[in-house]
Motif scaffolding. Sequence first.
Motif, short mmCIF file in Angstrom:
data_model
loop_
_atom_site.label_atom_id
_atom_site.label_comp_id
_atom_site.label_asym_id
_atom_site.label_seq_id
_atom_site.Cartn_x
_atom_site.Cartn_y
_atom_site.Cartn_z
N HIS A 406 0.84 -1.19 0.00
CA HIS A 406 0.00 0.00 0.00
C HIS A 406 0.88 1.24 0.00
O HIS A 406 2.00 1.23 0.53
N ARG A 426 -4.45 -2.52 11.58
CA ARG A 426 -5.55 -1.97 10.79
C ARG A 426 -5.51 -0.45 10.68
O ARG A 426 -6.12 0.12 9.79
N ASP A 441 -6.97 3.97 7.49
CA ASP A 441 -7.41 2.58 7.57
C ASP A 441 -6.63 1.80 6.52
O ASP A 441 -6.75 2.07 5.32
N GLU A 443 -6.88 -1.22 5.45
CA GLU A 443 -7.63 -2.12 4.56
C GLU A 443 -8.26 -1.36 3.41
O GLU A 443 -8.29 -1.85 2.28
N THR A 444 -8.75 -0.16 3.69
CA THR A 444 -9.42 0.62 2.64
C THR A 444 -8.55 1.76 2.11
O THR A 444 -8.82 2.29 1.03
N ILE A 446 -8.55 4.64 3.38
CA ILE A 446 -9.28 5.89 3.62
C ILE A 446 -8.69 6.61 4.83
O ILE A 446 -8.53 6.01 5.90
#
Length: 570
Positions: A406, A426, A441, A443-444, A446
């Motif tokens: 990421h 997370r 976050d 995972e997203t 955002i």
Amino acid sequence: MKSVSENVEKENLLNLYHESLDKIETLERNLEHLTGVMIVLKEDLQIKDEQFEFLYSSIRAQTEQTAQSRDCEEQNLRSRVELLEGLLLQRDAEKEQLMIRLSEANRKLILLSNTKSSTCWFNSIPDEILRKSLMYLDDKSLSMISCVNKHIYSCASADNLWITRFRARWGKSRQFRVRKDGNRCWRTLYGSCHFIDDNWQKQRARVFECKAHSGTVTCLALCGDRMVSGSDDGSMASWELGETGLYGSPYRQGRSAKERERDSSYMSAHLLPPPSLPLAQLVEQEPSWWGGGAWRMRRSGGAGAELGTGSTSRQQGCSKLRTFHGHGGPVWCLDYDPVSEQLVSGSYDRTLKVWDTCSGSCVHTLRGHTGWVSSLMLLKGQDKAVSSSWDCTVRMWSLEDGELLHTLSSGPGNALYCVGASADGRTVGAGCRQAQVQRWDTETGIPREPLLGHSKEVHCLQLCDRVVLSGSGDASVKVWEASSGKCVTTIRDHTATVMTLQFDNDFRLVTGSYDKTVKVWDMRNTQAALTTIAAHQAAVFCIKFDDYRLVTGGADHSLKVFDFASQPFV
């Protein structure tokens, strides 16, 4: 008998009366002689009556003043004597009362000893109620009452009692960190932790200085009796710390045979020098990602202080196991996972490197940042790492294959100074040049609401279960509520930039600053620091601590280990 004593007293009074008359007659004769002498002097010296009267009145006034001063002093002394006599009388009365109480207690004790059934009334209380009652006593009172009889001692030594007291004082995290063996009950563990805690507050510790770097010690990792340090001289060093002096090193208990064999080989092997490396390629002009003017860095001694040496170094309290070389610039950050034995470092050369601590070789070089890597953190148990950079991004990496997972951006011109992640990975946070803490976050991807409140850049950060802690160039530390982002506490005691901090997730917080001090705090009361340690002669850049030790690194090129579980103290 009475008449005889009265006659003796009358005779004594008469003697005193006649002695007083003799003294008066003697004084009158002396006065007549003095008067004659004064008349002769007056006539010989031709002193006028006015002058004589003036001299006489002056001498008389001075005599009266001296007499008044003497009377005042006598009155003050008399008052003090009366006060002391009153205090003595009061003390005598108190002593008399104590003697009466002692006599009464001795009388009851004799009666009890002569009684066939001499059972203490404490023994009639059910054990469960007695244990709950003992919970409300302080440590000193509990120790005293334990000496009454065997039954109370047994109840006061119960593990459940001391586990509850341990948790109330130091929290659950430390309870699980303490290693309990079969020979040490929780009462003994409580006592040893109290001993260590008292040493923390009173700055009683063995202090060791570990020397391996020729530049500022910029980063640290501490895992039990293992430590890794990094420096802006481009090198890293791994260390084994000596045993603590209280019960021996608690981390060596239960170590596997393989680990012990590896430790022995570390200390006995003749380490070959690293391959030839170019000097650290420190740029003389700012790269394109820097928005300001020219920025020059002091040139270091190349690849590190130990370049070319071929053996381990033993120092008092610590032993250097290995020196790592490979970065093309200063090492700004590192983290170590004792389970996987992976060491990850980040550098001014814009790369992260994954090292095998057993062989000392570089396993992966992670490339992707376009600015120098300012901070990193391993996600323990997930085989991942997150890093922040002055290129305004946070990146998450897979340590298994070096893949970039990421990329999170903080916005243009908002360089990142530090990074942190929650235990589950997370949530990731970063301290920014724009005086804020940004969170995402993972995972997203955002972003969450930033934490605003600092007035200068944020240099250090830690994300915990319930709170987020940040230290800033405004010389303050802020504690934020993790769920709402509300600032709940602001700690202001440092006088310069707070460069580093660590929180144990219970009550202890340690901070290091550019003001050359390390401060220890109890998060239940942050009005003032528990203790302030003048650890270095220059700015403190990094700290790590556990229940037994505190390790600090600074701009004075030194690495210091404070062992709070040792005797004697230095």
